[in-house]
Motif scaffolding. Structure first.
Motif, short mmCIF file in Angstrom:
data_model
loop_
_atom_site.label_atom_id
_atom_site.label_comp_id
_atom_site.label_asym_id
_atom_site.label_seq_id
_atom_site.Cartn_x
_atom_site.Cartn_y
_atom_site.Cartn_z
N GLU A 157 0.87 -1.18 0.00
CA GLU A 157 0.00 0.00 0.00
C GLU A 157 0.90 1.23 0.00
O GLU A 157 1.55 1.55 1.00
CB GLU A 157 -0.92 -0.01 1.23
N ARG A 158 0.99 1.90 -1.16
CA ARG A 158 2.00 2.96 -1.33
C ARG A 158 1.75 4.18 -0.46
O ARG A 158 2.70 4.83 -0.01
CB ARG A 158 2.06 3.37 -2.81
N GLU A 159 0.48 4.54 -0.23
CA GLU A 159 0.23 5.68 0.64
C GLU A 159 0.73 5.37 2.05
O GLU A 159 1.42 6.18 2.66
CB GLU A 159 -1.25 6.03 0.68
N TYR A 160 0.42 4.19 2.55
CA TYR A 160 0.90 3.81 3.88
C TYR A 160 2.43 3.75 3.91
O TYR A 160 3.07 4.14 4.89
CB TYR A 160 0.36 2.43 4.27
N GLN A 161 3.00 3.23 2.82
CA GLN A 161 4.44 3.02 2.76
C GLN A 161 5.23 4.33 2.70
O GLN A 161 6.25 4.48 3.38
CB GLN A 161 4.78 2.19 1.52
#
Length: 287
Positions: A157-161
């Motif tokens: 999950e790129r936003e979380y990452q």
């Protein structure tokens, strides 16, 4: 050898894929595929079996090919062309983060998007399974500590990452974000881990094509490097980075996973996976 575990959740049985394509029950020889099975003596004992004498069984639901994993370690930006598409510099040393053991699921398990996910992404990766304890090992000796290899989808999950405080782990360890398998393929059967082709499709369209020969840091380098920062135990798993073609890097517009998407992926000699993406549903995670 191609080792697998199959059957209903909580009732998985050990098996191997015979050279004739049949699934052979390993239950007469061992209760399960555990870290001790992956040791050099354990693998030698399995090789000594005459697989043709083992019972043929229908393949059930595929689970992670072994149980008892303690660490699920991941390497970031390990392909130069993937670093370029992510607009990040080529690392001078391996970028290390962790995926939770709870993220590990069978190869065809549903991928369940976490609540609020807007940028979940795909990554086909080579998995390295430790068979012999590794602590401060040399690069020359590193592959002697590897039991085998497997296909992994490092769902992210790129936003979380990248946008939620600067640590990658929170975007990598969500439930179902680590499909593994279908098999654990023994190191002797795989041969050179630096010459394996790999691919990934979303909804039938090719997104990733690569080969492990373009890794920045080889499997031997990674095992040696990690062993200087932590003890690698039998059953620990290292996922080694992804080639270009992830959704985050699509031009002109990034492409992320949505409910209903179907991901198919594979690595030469290590088998293929297929996952359907679902919106948040705890029953799908636990089923």
């Amino acid at each position: 050898m191609k080792l697998l575990r199959h059957g209903p959740k909580g009732q998985e049985k050990p098996a191997l894929l015979h050279t004739d394509g049949t699934v052979r029950d390993l239950s007469p020889a061992l209760p399960d595929i555990v870290p001790g099975t992956l040791s050099q003596p354990g693998m030698a004992a399995l090789r000594s079996l005459d697989a043709s004498t083992l019972p043929i069984v229908p393949q059930g639901r595929l689970a992670v090919p072994w149980t008892g994993m303690r660490k699920f370690i991941a390497i970031g930006l390990n392909y130069a062309d993937h670093a370029a598409e992510a607009n990040m510099p080529i690392p001078k040393e391996p970028i290390v983060f962790t995926k939770t053991v709870d993220s590990a699921v069978g190869c065809n398990h549903p991928v369940v998007l976490p609540q609020g996910s807007v940028k979940s992404d795909w990554e086909v990766e080579l998995g390295v399974v430790i068979g012999t304890r590794a602590r401060y090992v040399s690069e020359a000796d590193a592959l002697n500590h590897v039991a085998g290899y497997c296909t992994i989808n490092d769902v992210s999950e790129r936003e979380y990452q990248l946008e939620r405080g600067g640590t990658w782990d929170k975007g990598k360890g969500c439930d179902t974000f680590g499909p593994i398998g279908p098999w654990l393929v023994s190191a002797d059967e795989v041969g050179d881990p630096q010459d394996l082709s790999m691919w990934l499709d979303v909804n039938g369209e090719r997104q990733q094509t690569g080969n492990t020969r373009t890794m920045i840091f080889t499997v031997a380098q990674l095992v040696s490097y990690l062993s200087h920062f932590m003890t690698l135990e039998p059953g620990d798993l290292i996922t080694t980075g992804t080639p270009p073609g992830v959704g985050m890097g699509k031009k002109p517009q990034p492409q992320f996973l949505k409910p209903g998407d179907v991901i198919t992926l594979g690595i030469e000699r290590l088998g293929e996976q297929k996952q359907t993406v679902f919106a948040w549903d705890p029953e799908l995670i636990d089923g």
